[in-house]
Design an enzyme around this catalytic site. Structure first.
Site, PDB file in Angstrom:
ATOM      1  N   SER A 164       0.861  -1.181   0.000  1.00 56.83           N
ATOM      2  CA  SER A 164       0.000   0.000   0.000  1.00 56.83           C
ATOM      3  C   SER A 164       0.903   1.238   0.000  1.00 56.83           C
ATOM      4  O   SER A 164       1.733   1.377  -0.889  1.00 56.83           O
ATOM      5  CB  SER A 164      -0.951  -0.023   1.202  1.00 56.83           C
ATOM      6  OG  SER A 164      -1.878   1.031   1.123  1.00 56.83           O
ATOM      7  N   THR A 165       0.777   2.131   0.985  1.00 53.36           N
ATOM      8  CA  THR A 165       1.554   3.373   1.003  1.00 53.36           C
ATOM      9  C   THR A 165       3.048   3.084   0.942  1.00 53.36           C
ATOM     10  O   THR A 165       3.569   2.313   1.743  1.00 53.36           O
ATOM     11  CB  THR A 165       1.242   4.179   2.275  1.00 53.36           C
ATOM     12  OG1 THR A 165      -0.164   4.299   2.426  1.00 53.36           O
ATOM     13  CG2 THR A 165       1.875   5.559   2.199  1.00 53.36           C
ATOM     14  N   HIS A 190      -2.496  -1.155  -3.434  1.00 52.48           N
ATOM     15  CA  HIS A 190      -3.598  -0.203  -3.291  1.00 52.48           C
ATOM     16  C   HIS A 190      -3.301   1.013  -4.163  1.00 52.48           C
ATOM     17  O   HIS A 190      -2.421   1.805  -3.830  1.00 52.48           O
ATOM     18  CB  HIS A 190      -3.758   0.225  -1.833  1.00 52.48           C
ATOM     19  CG  HIS A 190      -4.081  -0.914  -0.908  1.00 52.48           C
ATOM     20  ND1 HIS A 190      -3.875  -0.846   0.451  1.00 52.48           N
ATOM     21  CD2 HIS A 190      -4.612  -2.148  -1.148  1.00 52.48           C
ATOM     22  CE1 HIS A 190      -4.257  -1.987   1.011  1.00 52.48           C
ATOM     23  NE2 HIS A 190      -4.694  -2.795   0.060  1.00 52.48           N
ATOM     24  N   MET A 282      -0.118   1.090   5.081  1.00 49.96           N
ATOM     25  CA  MET A 282      -0.898   1.383   6.286  1.00 49.96           C
ATOM     26  C   MET A 282      -2.009   0.360   6.440  1.00 49.96           C
ATOM     27  O   MET A 282      -2.558  -0.128   5.454  1.00 49.96           O
ATOM     28  CB  MET A 282      -1.499   2.789   6.183  1.00 49.96           C
ATOM     29  CG  MET A 282      -2.184   3.272   7.440  1.00 49.96           C
ATOM     30  SD  MET A 282      -0.989   3.490   8.785  1.00 49.96           S
ATOM     31  CE  MET A 282      -2.082   4.043  10.111  1.00 49.96           C
ATOM     32  N   ASP A 285      -4.392  -4.940   5.748  1.00 53.60           N
ATOM     33  CA  ASP A 285      -4.811  -5.753   4.612  1.00 53.60           C
ATOM     34  C   ASP A 285      -3.704  -6.728   4.223  1.00 53.60           C
ATOM     35  O   ASP A 285      -2.558  -6.339   4.067  1.00 53.60           O
ATOM     36  CB  ASP A 285      -5.165  -4.857   3.423  1.00 53.60           C
ATOM     37  CG  ASP A 285      -5.742  -5.630   2.254  1.00 53.60           C
ATOM     38  OD1 ASP A 285      -6.398  -6.663   2.495  1.00 53.60           O
ATOM     39  OD2 ASP A 285      -5.550  -5.202   1.102  1.00 53.60           O
TER      40      ASP A 285
END
Length: 343
Positions: A164-165, A190, A282, A285
């Site tokens: 993600s991030t 993401h 973050m 998931d």
């Protein structure tokens, strides 16, 4: 309080962003600059914690300013992006230069979705404030011998990654080290639609392996990487004795679509053939599904805290003992491949 400086040449956008940010009790807009030159002076005077930065500005564009900023005074930056095919390459370049994340520019009808937009921006600001700005710098300088083309991998092996991030640049470091004959790779990052397309194209240009945005029915083949499209879950299914990509737009999982949990869970029937890793990001998931894969016989790993821009998803995996190994980013590729080598 998180002190934010807005940098945008549009007075109306500066006003909208100020209104949106000040809805949060823990965020304070300390200034709004109309161009990078004004921003430079405001940074010295106001010492903000986080910057929101437009890309297209007069006198100096956002990318040039970001490059100088990261060299002279590194700080967390959220890019304001045009979510279009034209806007995505510049935004991905900003992430490469050191921006933590990006968000769509607020539009004229943002009032209709003000709550959702505000919640997203607030969360990104909070994450950026905590992000490890230096995580990737040292890792990019780590010299590694290329993976030998003579190493043989299990014919049915699959590599799987979730991020993600900070993930676009972390994935870059993993993918550029893959040899042409590596097992097929499936990825859930993401990322919004359009950006997943540009990201896949960018990776394809710089990697020895073939990288593409996954399409329904794509056959998993050695030397190929499949990235989940934005706003679509990616699953691996079997048809006619072959493993294929399957896309769907079912409900979000862990607030995300694509979801890492969805991808990892789809690999459970072939878990003993799977080597899976959870990278920077973050939230949580992918952590629960990584545990399920490990318990079913897959080899699993998580990126360590020191090299993660945001140690959220990997941390969740470590805390629930879902990872066989916790490794720095520079070792992720080799660990994934070592797990599926032929004896």
């Amino acid at each position: 309080m998180i002190k934010v400086l807005i940098v945008d040449d549009s007075p109306s956008l500066r006003a909208i962003l100020t209104k949106v940010l000040e809805l949060a009790q823990d965020i304070q807009v300390v200034g709004a600059a109309e161009d990078p030159y004004e921003a430079r002076e405001m940074i010295k005077k106001l010492n903000p914690d986080v910057l929101t930065l437009d890309i297209e500005m007069p006198r100096m564009n956002g990318l040039s300013f970001l490059k100088n900023l990261m060299r002279l005074r590194p700080m967390p930056v959220i890019m304001l992006s045009t979510l279009t095919q034209q806007g995505s390459p510049a935004t991905l370049e900003a992430l490469e230069l050191g921006a933590i994340d990006f968000i769509a520019k607020p539009t004229s009808n943002v009032a209709a979705q003000l709550h959702a937009y505000a919640e997203t921006l607030h969360q990104k600001i909070r994450i950026a404030r905590q992000a490890n700005l230096y995580a990737l710098r040292a890792e990019k300088d780590v010299q590694q011998a290329p993976v030998s083309q003579h190493i043989q991998f299990k014919t049915s092996a699959v590599l799987a990654l979730g991020a993600s991030t900070g993930g676009t640049e972390a994935l870059r470091e993993v993918l550029v080290r893959l040899p042409q004959h590596c097992p097929p790779v499936v990825i859930a990052q993401h990322i919004p639609p359009v950006f997943s397309t540009s990201f896949a194209q960018r990776m394809d240009r710089i990697c020895d392996v073939s990288v593409k945005e996954a399409e329904d029915g794509d056959v998993l083949m050695p030397g190929q990487v499949f990235i989940a499209p934005g706003d679509r879950h990616l699953k691996v299914v079997q048809k006619g004795g072959r493993l294929l990509c399957q896309l769907c737009q079912s409900e979000k999982v862990n607030r995300h679509r694509p979801s890492v949990d969805v991808l990892f869970d789809s690999l459970l029937p072939w878990s003993k053939q799977v080597s899976a890793g959870l990278l920077t990001g973050m939230g949580s998931d992918g952590a629960a599904a990584l545990l399920r894969l490990r318990e079913a016989g897959a080899k699993t790993l998580a990126q360590d805290e020191a090299t993660s821009v945001v140690w959220g998803m990997p941390r969740a995996a470590v805390e629930m003992k879902a990872a066989d190994k916790v490794v720095p980013l520079s070792k992720v590729t080799m660990e994934l491949l070592s797990a599926v080598k032929r004896p």
